[in-house]
Structure formats: structure tokens, C-alpha cells
Scaffold this motif. Structure first.
Motif, PDB file in Angstrom:
ATOM      1  N   UNK A   1       0.819  -1.204   0.000  1.00  0.00           N
ATOM      2  CA  UNK A   1       0.000   0.000   0.000  1.00  0.00           C
ATOM      3  C   UNK A   1       0.853   1.254   0.000  1.00  0.00           C
ATOM      4  N   UNK A   2       1.951   1.229   0.742  1.00  0.00           N
ATOM      5  CA  UNK A   2       2.875   2.360   0.778  1.00  0.00           C
ATOM      6  C   UNK A   2       3.464   2.620  -0.598  1.00  0.00           C
ATOM      7  N   UNK A   3       3.913   1.544  -1.264  1.00  0.00           N
ATOM      8  CA  UNK A   3       4.514   1.692  -2.584  1.00  0.00           C
ATOM      9  C   UNK A   3       3.492   2.144  -3.624  1.00  0.00           C
ATOM     10  N   UNK A   4       2.270   1.680  -3.486  1.00  0.00           N
ATOM     11  CA  UNK A   4       1.214   2.133  -4.385  1.00  0.00           C
ATOM     12  C   UNK A   4       1.059   3.649  -4.305  1.00  0.00           C
ATOM     13  N   UNK A   5       0.938   4.166  -3.096  1.00  0.00           N
ATOM     14  CA  UNK A   5       0.678   5.589  -2.909  1.00  0.00           C
ATOM     15  C   UNK A   5       1.891   6.441  -3.263  1.00  0.00           C
ATOM     16  N   UNK A   6       3.080   5.999  -2.857  1.00  0.00           N
ATOM     17  CA  UNK A   6       4.273   6.832  -3.007  1.00  0.00           C
ATOM     18  C   UNK A   6       4.916   6.736  -4.382  1.00  0.00           C
ATOM     19  N   UNK A   7       4.770   5.570  -5.037  1.00  0.00           N
ATOM     20  CA  UNK A   7       5.499   5.347  -6.282  1.00  0.00           C
ATOM     21  C   UNK A   7       4.584   5.140  -7.488  1.00  0.00           C
ATOM     22  N   UNK A   8       3.636   4.224  -7.396  1.00  0.00           N
ATOM     23  CA  UNK A   8       2.871   3.817  -8.574  1.00  0.00           C
ATOM     24  C   UNK A   8       1.824   4.848  -8.991  1.00  0.00           C
ATOM     25  N   UNK A   9       1.078   5.386  -8.041  1.00  0.00           N
ATOM     26  CA  UNK A   9       0.019   6.326  -8.411  1.00  0.00           C
ATOM     27  C   UNK A   9       0.556   7.594  -9.081  1.00  0.00           C
ATOM     28  N   UNK A  10       1.672   8.164  -8.622  1.00  0.00           N
ATOM     29  CA  UNK A  10       2.222   9.306  -9.372  1.00  0.00           C
ATOM     30  C   UNK A  10       2.587   8.947 -10.816  1.00  0.00           C
ATOM     31  N   UNK A  11       3.129   7.752 -11.032  1.00  0.00           N
ATOM     32  CA  UNK A  11       3.453   7.320 -12.392  1.00  0.00           C
ATOM     33  C   UNK A  11       2.187   7.114 -13.209  1.00  0.00           C
ATOM     34  N   UNK A  12       1.143   6.581 -12.569  1.00  0.00           N
ATOM     35  CA  UNK A  12      -0.131   6.372 -13.268  1.00  0.00           C
ATOM     36  C   UNK A  12      -0.737   7.707 -13.683  1.00  0.00           C
ATOM     37  N   UNK A  13      -0.673   8.688 -12.793  1.00  0.00           N
ATOM     38  CA  UNK A  13      -1.223  10.007 -13.126  1.00  0.00           C
ATOM     39  C   UNK A  13      -0.464  10.628 -14.286  1.00  0.00           C
ATOM     40  N   UNK A  14       0.844  10.467 -14.277  1.00  0.00           N
ATOM     41  CA  UNK A  14       1.660  10.979 -15.380  1.00  0.00           C
ATOM     42  C   UNK A  14       1.258  10.321 -16.691  1.00  0.00           C
TER      43      UNK A  14
END
Length: 366
Positions: free
Chosen positions: A198-211
Motif C-alpha cells: 500500500x505504501x509503494x502504491x501511494x508513493x510510487x505507482x500512483x504518481x506514475x499512473x497520473x503521469x
């Protein structure tokens, strides 16, 4: 690794079949009724999953379709692979008798099917779907995380999972569920401890998804103006869940060792009430956000226990075949077939095909 790949696909099918129970449990909203029937059978050790009494639902049929499409020899041709995914979804509709396919999926695929619409659309032309936040994209996407499993392949994982979702569910709650289903499978293969996902989702993956979403903006159906509300809903749901379980993310410290935090009493009725509270419309697991939230909650609580994983992910009064399919895919990628009774999977419908596709994904993994 071979066992984990096979277990991820096969046990996803088992979780689906048990939650579905030929439609008897998926559409039974009374958790007590399901739990009592499950106990009368003697629990998971006595359930022989076969193609008669425990058929797989649309979840596994569409997971097969996704797996077939992404293992075709298309090289690095993104456009061609996305068209293959669309074609595979259309073709798998021929096998939906008695499997309860979702309304959004059927309506969306009609846009690509000759004779069903006046104007055929390309795979990336589906109109924005205000009601497209269902779990139909998440339930079929864990296999993408088996192919694009490594940290170096995160870009491919994000774009293929999002696009596989947008083909039928052009709404952030829908296609972000597909991304999480794939992403968490990749974390399992990487052996990242589940408490960190969950931490990695919020901190790493979601910003990349938004981009990625911003880079693939396309008028009029793929705009941030359409997506912003659904994006915020998805992110807020995950924020609330992680805060509840005391899982750190963002600016919070990650040095604590006592998370996740569960209630002292968390039996099947307590879990069902909690799953209901996560849902958009009262049917826990039926949307893109709560399907992966419930699956993750089940995995965190179950640990390496197959019995606990089934009971937490598939034995409840919500969309339990989808949460069973998603959660058990992650569990299999972590633990293989360890502790799983042979009768749970040796006679599973499409078992041979799932094994073959798992081996193909392993051979092609990036």
C-alpha cells in the motif's frame, strides 16, 4: 518461480469458483447464509472444485483472455497488443453462458463488435463511462503483473494494465483497480512484503499512473476533466484504508514495525460489515477500488494460511468471486501451492489452460 506463476493463475481461478459457486454465493448477500453452507461442507479442506458444481465465472474467462493476448508474439508493438486484448475480450464472450458477465463489460465491448453498433470504435476510443467504476477490469488483470513483474518494467505494467482496463471501464475507479491488481502481483513476484504494498502504491505507482494518464490525454473521452473526480475517489478510499490499518505512506515515517493493525474481534460478520463500508453501493468488492482493497485486507490478515485467505476473500456477502480471484492471485504468487489441498484445484475448470499460460508468462516475463 514456476510454481508461483502457476499458482497465481490457478488459485485465482479457485478463488473465483468458490466465491461464485455457480452464482449461488456471488449473488447471496446474506453472509451468514454463505458461512453456514461453507461450514456444513467442512470448510476449505473438503471442497472439491470442479467444472460441474464449482464453475469459474466471467472473472477467470476474462483472465484467460488477457493472458492469451499479452503472450502473443507481438514484440514490443503496444498498439497491436492492445488490439489483441480487445479482440480476446470480444471472443471470450462466446463462453459466458452461466458465468454472469458484467453489464459494463458487455455494453463496452458492443462498441467494438460488428453488427452491434453503427460505428465501430478502436480499442482506445471508448466514451468516458460515468458508471464505469466496476471491478470488471480489476478481476482480469493480475496476469499483467506476472509478465511485467520487475521494477524496471513498471512503465509497461502501468500502461498495459490501465489500457486493458480502459478498453471496457473508461473510468479511474475501474481502470485503477486493474492497475492495482497487476501491480500487487508484481510485488508478490518481487517478494516485496505485503505490508509494504500500500505504501509503494501511494508513493510510487500512483504518481506514475497520473503521469501516464496525462500523457495519453485524448479529446473528448480521455481528459483529466472527466477523470479527476473518480481519481480522487480512488485515492481517498486507499488513503482512508491505509490510515485505518496504520500503514504509513507519503510523509509518514516507515520505521514502525507494528502495522497493519486489525481489530481484536474480526470474524466473518465483522469483516462483512467492514467490506460493506468500503463499497460504493453496498455490495463489497463490486467496484474497482473496493475489490482490490478487500483483497488486500484479506491477504494482510491471512498471511500464509490458505484457509484464512479463502475465508476472508471469498466467503462474504459481497462480490466475492472477484475478491477471491484477485486476492488468491496475489496469495499464489507469494506462496505457491503450499498448504492448498489438491482437491481445491486439481479438477478446476480450465486448469490445464491456466497452467500453460502461466508457463508462457514466465517464459516472457520482463
Amino acid at each position: 518461480m514456476d510454481e508461483k506463476y502457476c499458482a497465481s493463475l490457478v488459485l485465482s481461478g479457485v478463488g473465483d469458483a468458490i466465491g461464485y459457486r455457480n452464482g449461488r454465493w456471488e449473488f447471496q448477500t446474506n453472509p451468514k447464509k454463505i458461512w453456514e453452507e461453507y461450514q456444513e461442507m467442512g470448510g476449505i479442506d473438503y471442497i472439491k472444485v470442479d467444472s460441474k458444481e464449482w464453475r469459474v465465472s466471467d472473472d477467470t474467462v476474462m483472465q484467460l483472455a488477457t493472458s492469451i493476448a499479452i503472450t502473443r508474439d507481438n514484440g514490443d508493438d503496444f498498439e497491436k497488443t492492445c488490439q489483441e486484448i480487445t479482440t480476446a475480450y470480444i471472443r471470450c464472450l462466446e463462453d459466458m453462458g452461466g458465468r454472469a458477465p458484467g453489464r459494463q463489460t458487455l455494453e463496452s465491448l458492443a462498441h467494438f463488435t460488428p453488427g452491434m453498433k453503427k460505428q465501430l470504435l478502436k480499442w482506445d476510443e471508448l466514451p468516458y463511462a460515468p458508471a464505469g467504476g466496476g471491478c470488471g477490469a480489476a478481476m482480469r488483470s493480475s496476469c499483467i503483473g506476472l509478465k511485467y513483474w520487475s521494477p524496471d518494467a513498471i512503465g509497461d505494467l502501468i500502461r498495459y494494465s490501465i489500457e486493458s482496463g480502459r478498453i471496457t471501464h473508461n473510468h479511474p475507479v475501474g481502470f485503477l483497480g486493474a492497475m492495482v491488481a497487476a501491480l500487487f502481483t508484481s510485488y508478490a513476484i518481487q517478494q516485496v512484503p505485503p505490508r509494504q504494498w500500500g505504501t509503494k502504491l501511494m508513493n510510487e505507482a500512483l504518481p506514475l499512473a497520473k503521469q501516464y494518464i496525462e500523457e495519453t490525454r485524448k479529446e473528448p473521452n480521455r481528459t483529466w476533466e472527466n477523470y479527476e473526480k473518480g481519481w480522487n475517489y480512488f485515492v481517498n478510499a486507499w488513503t482512508s484504508y491505509l490510515e485505518l490499518r496504520k500503514i504509513p505512506f507519503g510523509e509518514q515515517t516507515t520505521t514502525e514495525s507494528n502495522y497493519p493493525e486489525f481489530p481484536e474481534e474480526y470474524n466473518y460478520m465483522d469483516r462483512d460489515k467492514f467490506y460493506h463500508s468500503l463499497s460504493f453501493d453496498g455490495w463489497g468488492g463490486s467496484s474497482g477500488h473496493d475489490s482490490v482493497l478487500i483483497s488486500y485486507d484479506a491477504l494482510l490478515g491471512a498471511g500464509s494460511s490458505w484457509k484464512e485467505m479463502i475465508e476472508r476473500s471469498a466467503i462474504h456477502g459481497g462480490d466475492n468471486d472477484s475478491t477471491g480471484a484477485i486476492g488468491c492471485a496475489w496469495w499464489g504468487a507469494l506462496y505457491g501451492f503450499t498448504g492448498v489441498p489438491d482437491i481445491n484445484y486439481q479438477h478446476l475448470e480450465y486448469r490445464r489452460e491456466l497452467y500453460a499460460l502461466a508457463k508462457a508468462l514466465l517464459a516472457q516475463r520482463k
